[in-house]
Design a protein around this motif. Structure first.
Motif, PDB file in Angstrom:
ATOM      1  N   GLU A 180       0.227   0.512   0.758  1.00 49.13           N
ATOM      2  CA  GLU A 180      -0.442   1.671   0.159  1.00 49.13           C
ATOM      3  C   GLU A 180      -1.383   2.345   1.154  1.00 49.13           C
ATOM      4  N   GLU A 181      -1.903   1.563   2.098  1.00 50.12           N
ATOM      5  CA  GLU A 181      -2.804   2.097   3.127  1.00 50.12           C
ATOM      6  C   GLU A 181      -2.043   2.650   4.327  1.00 50.12           C
ATOM      7  N   GLY A 182      -0.720   2.717   4.226  1.00 48.99           N
ATOM      8  CA  GLY A 182       0.081   3.339   5.273  1.00 48.99           C
ATOM      9  C   GLY A 182       0.612   2.408   6.338  1.00 48.99           C
ATOM     10  N   MET A 183       0.438   1.094   6.160  1.00 44.87           N
ATOM     11  CA  MET A 183       0.956   0.152   7.145  1.00 44.87           C
ATOM     12  C   MET A 183       2.447  -0.095   6.916  1.00 44.87           C
ATOM     13  N   ARG A 184       3.161  -0.255   8.002  1.00 45.09           N
ATOM     14  CA  ARG A 184       4.563  -0.689   7.899  1.00 45.09           C
ATOM     15  C   ARG A 184       4.552  -2.217   7.787  1.00 45.09           C
ATOM     16  N   VAL A 185       4.954  -2.718   6.624  1.00 41.08           N
ATOM     17  CA  VAL A 185       4.996  -4.158   6.390  1.00 41.08           C
ATOM     18  C   VAL A 185       6.460  -4.583   6.307  1.00 41.08           C
ATOM     19  N   ILE A 186       6.862  -5.456   7.202  1.00 43.46           N
ATOM     20  CA  ILE A 186       8.241  -5.934   7.265  1.00 43.46           C
ATOM     21  C   ILE A 186       8.302  -7.273   6.534  1.00 43.46           C
ATOM     22  N   ASP A 187       9.078  -7.326   5.478  1.00 41.73           N
ATOM     23  CA  ASP A 187       9.168  -8.514   4.625  1.00 41.73           C
ATOM     24  C   ASP A 187      10.274  -9.429   5.152  1.00 41.73           C
ATOM     25  N   LEU A 188       9.902 -10.451   5.905  1.00 41.37           N
ATOM     26  CA  LEU A 188      10.896 -11.336   6.502  1.00 41.37           C
ATOM     27  C   LEU A 188      11.642 -12.136   5.444  1.00 41.37           C
ATOM     28  N   ASP A 189      10.966 -12.506   4.379  1.00 39.52           N
ATOM     29  CA  ASP A 189      11.618 -13.275   3.322  1.00 39.52           C
ATOM     30  C   ASP A 189      12.681 -12.431   2.625  1.00 39.52           C
TER      31      ASP A 189
END
Length: 206
Positions: free
Chosen positions: A29-38
């Motif tokens: 929501e804060e604009g970070m690219r979060v890569i979900d490895l799971d």
């Protein structure tokens, strides 16, 4: 797995029921690219494609379920009793996870982003902290974690405790992580702590 040039990785981890996924969602929501490895790992066997077909070729057509993907229960029984089979499955899955992560990181670099987050529940268990500029661990009280998983996922206490036993302890997380996010209050308090940590990570980035 080296990151793309000028791209810095943050590792986000936490035990079952800690609230790690909530922090990941807040950072998105804060604009970070979060890569979900799971999620990438699950997709290898749960989505029709090369990963499923390679697994079928290695382990047999009887592992294919009605949806055309992998019967996870049958696969778990097989690899639990066979170290070589487990190693082959890990190779099939991890090679494709690496490819998916590399694609997302290339997109981030092309977009001019300098930080990406890897949402990785087993980061410390696999000794991967050296791959990251910083590791952030989400911590919560043991009883809160157990109650949360039982309530939200419909699991029993024995199941939650068995998963906890296979994960590193909170003491290890405290010793090995660079930053901690405490999930010991309300969701609003967790959100404030998560945003503060993200601000510090961004400020520390080159």
């Amino acid at each position: 797995m080296a990151p793309a040039p000028a791209l810095h990785r943050i590792g986000l981890t936490g035990g079952i029921g800690s609230g790690k996924s909530t922090v990941a969602a807040l950072w998105r929501e804060e604009g970070m690219r979060v890569i979900d490895l799971d999620a990438h790992s699950r997709a290898v066997l749960d989505v029709p494609g090369d990963g499923v077909e390679e697994a079928i070729a290695r382990f047999g057509e009887e592992l294919r379920n009605a949806a055309g993907t992998i019967d996870r229960a049958a696969m778990a029984r097989l690899v639990f009793a066979d170290d070589a089979a487990r190693a082959d499955l890990e190779r099939i899955v991890l090679s494709r996870v690496d490819e998916a992560v590399a694609r997302e990181e290339a997109e981030a670099a092309a977009a001019g982003e300098s930080l990406v987050v890897h949402d990785s529940p087993l980061l410390l268990e696999k000794g991967k902290e050296g791959d990251y500029r910083a590791v952030v661990a989400v911590l919560a009280r043991r009883e809160d974690r157990i109650a949360r998983v039982m309530r939200d996922r419909g699991k029993d206490r024995e199941y939650v405790e068995s998963i906890m036993a296979a994960q590193v302890t909170d003491r290890e997380r405290i010793l090995r992580a660079d930053r901690l996010v405490l999930n010991t209050g309300t969701r609003e308090q967790l959100a404030a702590r998560a945003r503060h940590t993200l601000e510090r990570l961004r400020a520390d980035a080159p």
